[in-house]
Design a protein around this motif. Structure first.
Motif, PDB file in Angstrom:
ATOM      1  N   ARG A  30      45.425  14.510  66.512  1.00 50.91           N
ATOM      2  CA  ARG A  30      44.574  15.295  67.011  1.00 50.91           C
ATOM      3  C   ARG A  30      43.083  14.597  67.419  1.00 50.91           C
ATOM      4  O   ARG A  30      42.194  14.739  68.324  1.00 50.91           O
ATOM      5  N   THR A  31      42.949  13.419  66.361  1.00 54.85           N
ATOM      6  CA  THR A  31      41.491  12.752  66.444  1.00 54.85           C
ATOM      7  C   THR A  31      41.560  12.095  67.593  1.00 54.85           C
ATOM      8  O   THR A  31      40.418  11.500  67.980  1.00 54.85           O
ATOM      9  N   GLN A  32      42.719  11.762  68.297  1.00 50.92           N
ATOM     10  CA  GLN A  32      42.613  10.962  69.664  1.00 50.92           C
ATOM     11  C   GLN A  32      42.366  11.793  70.753  1.00 50.92           C
ATOM     12  O   GLN A  32      42.057  11.054  71.892  1.00 50.92           O
ATOM     13  N   LEU A  33      42.431  13.050  70.452  1.00 45.91           N
ATOM     14  CA  LEU A  33      42.036  14.048  71.739  1.00 45.91           C
ATOM     15  C   LEU A  33      40.564  13.945  71.702  1.00 45.91           C
ATOM     16  O   LEU A  33      39.820  13.973  70.870  1.00 45.91           O
ATOM     17  N   GLY A  34      40.176  14.208  73.071  1.00 41.47           N
ATOM     18  CA  GLY A  34      38.658  14.094  73.165  1.00 41.47           C
ATOM     19  C   GLY A  34      37.992  12.696  73.214  1.00 41.47           C
ATOM     20  O   GLY A  34      36.712  12.818  73.344  1.00 41.47           O
ATOM     21  N   GLU A  35      38.652  11.785  72.883  1.00 40.64           N
ATOM     22  CA  GLU A  35      37.931  10.330  72.929  1.00 40.64           C
ATOM     23  C   GLU A  35      37.890  10.081  74.361  1.00 40.64           C
ATOM     24  O   GLU A  35      38.644   9.956  75.221  1.00 40.64           O
ATOM     25  N   ALA A  36      36.692   9.653  74.670  1.00 40.46           N
ATOM     26  CA  ALA A  36      36.033   9.535  76.116  1.00 40.46           C
ATOM     27  C   ALA A  36      36.750  10.679  77.204  1.00 40.46           C
ATOM     28  O   ALA A  36      36.897  10.209  78.211  1.00 40.46           O
TER      29      ALA A  36
END
Length: 435
Positions: A300-306
């Motif tokens: 989930r923490t990879q979602l929304g990156e850039a």
């Protein structure tokens, strides 16, 4: 101090002499863990500067995230009743501490709870000087209660529950528990069954009340459409996307749920599968299974990156305190710790969002919530992974049926509103007697 309490302290002190030095050597390498252990031993170097000064000072103990949410509902209910108090909130777990600091920023002093050693407890009470100790659910710590009574501090249990599984363990040490419970000023229990069990354990019956489950009465009961829309964008789903959310997965359920994913992915085109382990350190086990099977996954923490949105069919929720909102985008929900003998999790967090809820047979810790859901038809018990697949496939292929069950689940929550106000009233009734 009765002989059983003396024996408890003798054993606890002896054990601490063996265990604590090893823990200290390990924890001192991490500043956050070192600070936590220092507070747990009753040392607090900034107690004279609370976030919320004044009296009465209420110490609320909430073990982890779920109890912190319930504590927030109680505090909000007190504020609504125009009862102003200085709040000291303690947690046991690190995840609960981090969540509490976010939710109570500027509203409460947040600390780690002391371990139940005589000296640690006395140091904590001297540093913070509470007028009232409120234990969420049923955290029975003999030295907390004995030292609080000795210092003239009132004590009470709020949203109290004792499962059938827990009472069997407690009854083995009833001779220790009974004198402790006789010192407690009020017991505000969830259900009649919980009340019967606490009385059986030794609580004075005239101090026991039944006021429902605060977790059915969360402060964010109403939908926040902005949150829902943000999550839909983040997870790249819409109203027609088949989304299966498995929340609070524990132990061997990681393996079971990954096998469930295999089956669902073959039968449901475009499936989005969101898996939330109860403990974040279990994420690596899920990653290992997915990688071995060649399954594409993302944290989930990879979602929304850039600005990136979801691209993999499997998302592993590696954040704290977000699961409840993620339920909002589910088509079907499975609540974990229930296919393994661990007592289940709170099924009503998903019911708030009008979602059909599946769970395994081990729901001892949330029996009241399970009964409520099943009575109204919003929850379905499955005996194993195979039946979970069958039920989930049916609901994902029949969205109208899923929505109907979801409405019944929401009705179950609505039928039990008001618990936070009732529990807060018990707190308010004892406040004039402080000091």
């Amino acid at each position: 101090m009765n002989p059983y309490h003396f024996a408890y302290n003798f054993f606890a002190f002896g054990l601490s002499l063996i265990v604590l030095p090893a823990i200290w050597c390990h924890e001192k390498k991490d500043p956050e863990r070192k600070a936590a252990l220092t507070q747990r031993l009753g040392y607090d170097f900034h107690p004279q500067h609370p976030v919320t000064p004044g009296r009465p000072r209420i110490w609320i103990h909430a073990v982890s995230v779920g109890e912190v949410k319930a504590a927030e509902a109680i505090v909000n209910a007190l504020n609504t009743s125009c009862i102003k108090a200085s709040i000291l909130l303690t947690t046991t777990t690190m995840t609960g501490q981090r969540y509490a600091r976010r939710r109570f920023a500027g509203r409460a002093t947040v600390r780690y709870a002391p371990v139940d050693l005589w000296g640690a407890t006395r140091r904590f009470l001297y540093a913070h000087r509470p007028d009232l100790l409120v234990c969420m659910e049923t955290e029975i710590w003999p030295n907390w209660i004995a030292n609080a009574q000795g210092a003239g501090i009132k004590t009470m249990f709020i949203n109290g529950r004792i499962s059938d599984r827990s009472i069997r363990s407690y009854m083995k040490i009833r001779r220790l528990m009974k004198p402790v419970l006789e010192k407690v000023d009020a017991f505000s229990m969830i259900s009649e069954a919980d009340a019967r069990r606490i009385i059986r354990l030794g609580a004075p019956a005239h101090r026991v009340q039944i006021n429902g489950n605060v977790k059915m009465d969360a402060p964010d009961l109403d939908r926040d459409d902005a949150v829902v829309q943000d999550l839909k964008r983040l997870y790249a789903v819409d109203e027609n996307s088949p989304v299966f959310v498995a929340g609070s997965i524990r132990g061997a359920e990681a393996d079971i749920l990954m096998a469930v994913y295999d089956q669902l992915a073959r039968q449901i085109p475009g499936l989005v599968f969101i898996l939330a382990p109860r403990h974040l350190n279990r994420s690596s086990r899920i990653v290992d299974i997915a990688s071995a099977k060649g399954i594409e996954w993302q944290y989930r923490t990879q979602l929304g990156e850039a600005g990136a949105a979801r691209s993999a069919p499997l998302v592993i929720l590696d954040t704290i305190g977000e699961l409840r909102d993620v339920y909002s985008i589910a088509s079907v929900v499975f609540c974990g710790a229930s296919l393994v003998p661990l007592g289940g999790q709170n099924v009503l967090e998903a019911a708030v969002w009008s979602k059909p809820i599946l769970y395994g047979p081990s729901m001892e810790d949330f029996e009241e919530a399970r009964t409520l859901l099943e009575t109204l038809g919003g929850g379905i018990c499955v005996k194993d992974g195979t039946e979970l697949v069958d039920r989930a496939v049916h609901l994902l292929l029949h969205p109208d049926e899923a929505r109907r069950l979801g409405r019944l689940a929401k009705r179950a929550v609505l039928s039990n509103q008001g618990a936070a106000r009732r529990h807060a009233r018990v707190v308010a009734e004892i406040l004039p007697n402080l000091g």
